[in-house]
Design an enzyme around this catalytic site. Structure first.
Site, short mmCIF file in Angstrom:
data_model
loop_
_atom_site.label_atom_id
_atom_site.label_comp_id
_atom_site.label_asym_id
_atom_site.label_seq_id
_atom_site.Cartn_x
_atom_site.Cartn_y
_atom_site.Cartn_z
N ASP A 317 0.88 -1.15 0.00
CA ASP A 317 0.00 0.00 0.00
C ASP A 317 0.93 1.22 0.00
O ASP A 317 2.06 1.12 0.48
CB ASP A 317 -0.88 -0.04 1.25
N LYS A 318 0.50 2.34 -0.52
CA LYS A 318 1.42 3.47 -0.66
C LYS A 318 1.42 4.40 0.55
O LYS A 318 2.41 4.50 1.27
CB LYS A 318 1.10 4.28 -1.92
#
Length: 645
Positions: A317-318
């Site tokens: 996930d960023k």
């Protein structure tokens, strides 16, 4: 006689490890007396070792067989003990029992040392709270605190429950929860977490999460779930142990039948005990868990490290994982007739009463850069989905989206500014425009900030043969911007939670073992679906943490390559342990069948193998791999926020 009775009563009063050590010392002394016959006794002194160390093994084997027909190592050990006694090899029986219990004690000590780093969290749990009722201070148990209670925390005390500061200001040591090396300044409205330590200044707080919901209790639940008993490879070792019992009995019976020497058959039973085989895996897993704990990981499931060793893809996930998850002003572009400092100052002043994350980010960025007070603002008004207006230094200020700018000014965006804004938008930045008295003054670009160590982490994972994948809910431009800077080739953007879940399922159908790392609620389904889920424990949501197999307490992803390398090292250790224990067993059996190995020496050789396996596993506690050092600086500005203010 009275002295002996008193000693026995003293032994019975001892508990746990102390009792085991005391019994082993007595058993060891009895075996020495049996060999050298220092003190004439009416019986062989080895019987003391048989009774103290052997009887518990036999009883455990009988209980397992009767209640669950559970054929494990203790069954074969019991047979070896009984057979040795039957042929008069009392010393061999005592020796087998002694060394088996010594091996068990070494395993317990290894496990205890491995878990010591985790269990230190237990001692951090606050026991009491200063609850304010009608202006009076009452000392209550932390478990009795209710949501909404007013609590006073003095300097040097631990925060008893999660809450929000209502009066006072202080500095909090949050190392236990976030791994931050420096104290964090807190004032009215700031959150504080249970287990963290108030450095100076008394403050009063309102309890928001109490009991099992508090941060420290959540971490304790993770501690309690760290158990190596779930590892799949442990089940494999147990199945081997069952077959080995059958093979050992068959080999002993055939040897007795063909040679007519029962002592050889007994020796086979002694050396064929699969003790080292059974010890090989759990000791290595628990030692690896202890090592991981020192690097900021809490392992929630025993087989998580085993599964991690086979991972070929890691999906990130960023926001909050590869980035800090906090927007920051990365560019200020003034229009003709204005300068950068004035644009920044007016924007920060207008946003100082805003509750919007971007407004707060503008104020925070201005104060970080200029370290000066904000200009006074009045007539503040916020328009949801557009922006804010205010009067600053006698000027009417509008700041917000392009829509707000177009509705409140007659100016067109100059081509020079439009080109720069378009470039920043393509890189994933969020642009907010500023107008002064109806005239465009410029714009500010905000972006998330890449963690300083992210690039090195991706490079290290590639070297380990693990393919990184970006799996994010951000739009394509923001996702591609970060992927390009980190050299991540596979990107999946605009992902809803179900999209992340489905993508991981697709990878698994392709035959890839997948690790997912994330922090937010929207990552929870993917964390659960992945072969191994790693949650950011400090900033991650409760649901994300509960869904993960491993929790990264310090929120420092620089340790990820170390964790992968440790898991592979753990599997190597387990395979070495299994190979060594099996090889030693079969060699000892061959010597026993030919009569070259007797019960006494056989017991020494076999149990020395068990001790060697435990010591080899214990080496994992101190295993080190050169860590990734992050560069100086606060991080690399990146496009992150996909929605315009």
């Amino acid at each position: 006689m009275q002295t002996i009775v008193q000693k026995l009563e003293w032994l019975l009063e001892l508990g746990g490890t102390k009792k085991d050590i005391a019994l082993l010392i007595l058993s060891g002394i009895s075996l020495v007396l049996s060999i050298f016959d220092f003190i004439p006794l009416p019986f062989d002194a080895a019987w003391i070792a048989i009774l103290l160390c052997g009887v518990p093994i036999v009883l455990e084997a009988i209980i397992g067989l009767v209640t669950a027909f559970d054929i494990k190592a203790d069954v074969l050990v019991s047979l070896a003990l009984i057979a040795s006694v039957c042929i008069g090899e009392d010393f061999a029986a005592g020796e087998v029992a002694f060394i088996m219990q010594l091996g068990a004690l070494l395993e317990d000590l290894t496990v205890a040392k491995a878990r010591a780093g985790i269990e230190r969290l237990v001692r951090l749990t606050p026991q009491t709270a200063r609850v304010i009722v009608d202006g009076k201070e009452n000392i209550l148990s932390a478990e009795q605190v209710k949501v909404g209670a007013c609590i006073r925390v003095l300097p040097g005390e631990s925060v008893p429950v999660d809450g929000v500061i209502r009066s006072g200001q202080t500095s909090i040591d949050q190392a236990v929860m976030t791994g931050e090396s420096l104290p964090v300044d807190k004032t009215v409205g700031d959150e504080v977490f249970s287990g963290t330590v108030n450095q100076f200044g008394a403050f009063e707080m309102e309890a928001t999460k109490v009991g099992a919901d508090s941060s420290i209790q959540r971490m304790l639940r993770l501690v309690q779930s760290a158990d190596a008993g779930k590892a799949k490879i442990v089940g494999l070792a147990d199945r081997w142990a069952t077959w080995i019992v059958v093979i050992a009995l068959s080999a002993a019976a055939l040897t007795w039948a063909f040679t007519g020497e029962i002592i050889r058959a007994v020796t086979i039973l002694v050396v064929f005990c699969p003790c080292a085989l059974v010890l090989a895996t759990p000791t290595a897993i628990m030692a690896a868990i202890g090592n991981a704990t020192k690097h900021g990981f809490l392992i929630r499931e025993g087989d998580a490290l085993e599964r991690l060793a086979s991972v070929s893809r890691i999906t990130f996930d960023k926001t909050g994982t590869l980035t800090y998850g906090t927007p920051k002003v990365v560019a200020v572009e003034p229009a003709p007739g204005f300068n950068k400092a004035d644009v920044f100052a007016l924007a920060a002043a207008a946003e100082q009463f805003s509750e919007h994350p971007l407004g707060k980010a503008i104020v925070r960025s201005y104060q970080d850069e200029f370290h000066s007070d904000l200009l006074a603002a009045s007539d503040f008004c916020m328009t949801p989905g557009a922006g804010v207006t205010a009067v600053v230094d006698g000027k009417q200020i509008e700041i917000g989206s392009l829509k707000l700018f177009q509705n409140n000014t007659q100016d067109e965006l100059p081509k020079s500014l439009a080109a720069g804004a378009a470039q920043l938008l393509n890189a994933g930045s969020t642009i907010v425009y500023l107008a002064v008295n109806g005239k465009l003054a410029g714009y500010l670009a905000l972006s998330d900030t890449l963690r300083a160590e992210s690039r090195q982490v991706i490079e290290a994972l590639n070297r380990l043969g693990i393919q990184p994948v970006l799996l994010t809910g951000d739009h394509q431009n923001a996702a591609r911007a970060i992927a390009d800077q980190l050299q991540i080739s596979e990107v999946h953007a605009d992902c809803l939670p179900e999209d992340k879940l489905n993508q991981i399922g697709l990878f698994q159908k392709m035959g890839s073992a997948v690790c997912m790392i994330g922090d937010g609620l929207n990552a929870a389904p993917a964390l659960k679906k992945a072969d191994v889920g790693i949650a950011m424990g400090g900033i991650g949501s409760d649901i994300a943490v509960d869904a993960a197999s491993i929790v990264l307490v310090k929120d420092e992803i620089k340790e990820l390559p170390y964790l992968f390398a440790l898991s592979k090292r753990m599997m190597t250790t387990i395979k070495c342990n299994l190979s060594f224990s099996m090889g030693l067993n079969f060699l000892a059996i061959a010597l026993a069948v030919t009569g070259l190995l007797g019960p006494v020496v056989g017991a020494l050789v076999h149990n020395a193998g068990s001790v060697a396996v435990i010591l080899n596993s214990a080496l994992l506690l101190r295993w080190k791999k050169r860590p990734i050092h992050k560069r100086g600086g606060e991080g690399i500005p990146l496009a992150a926020l996909s929605e315009e203010k």
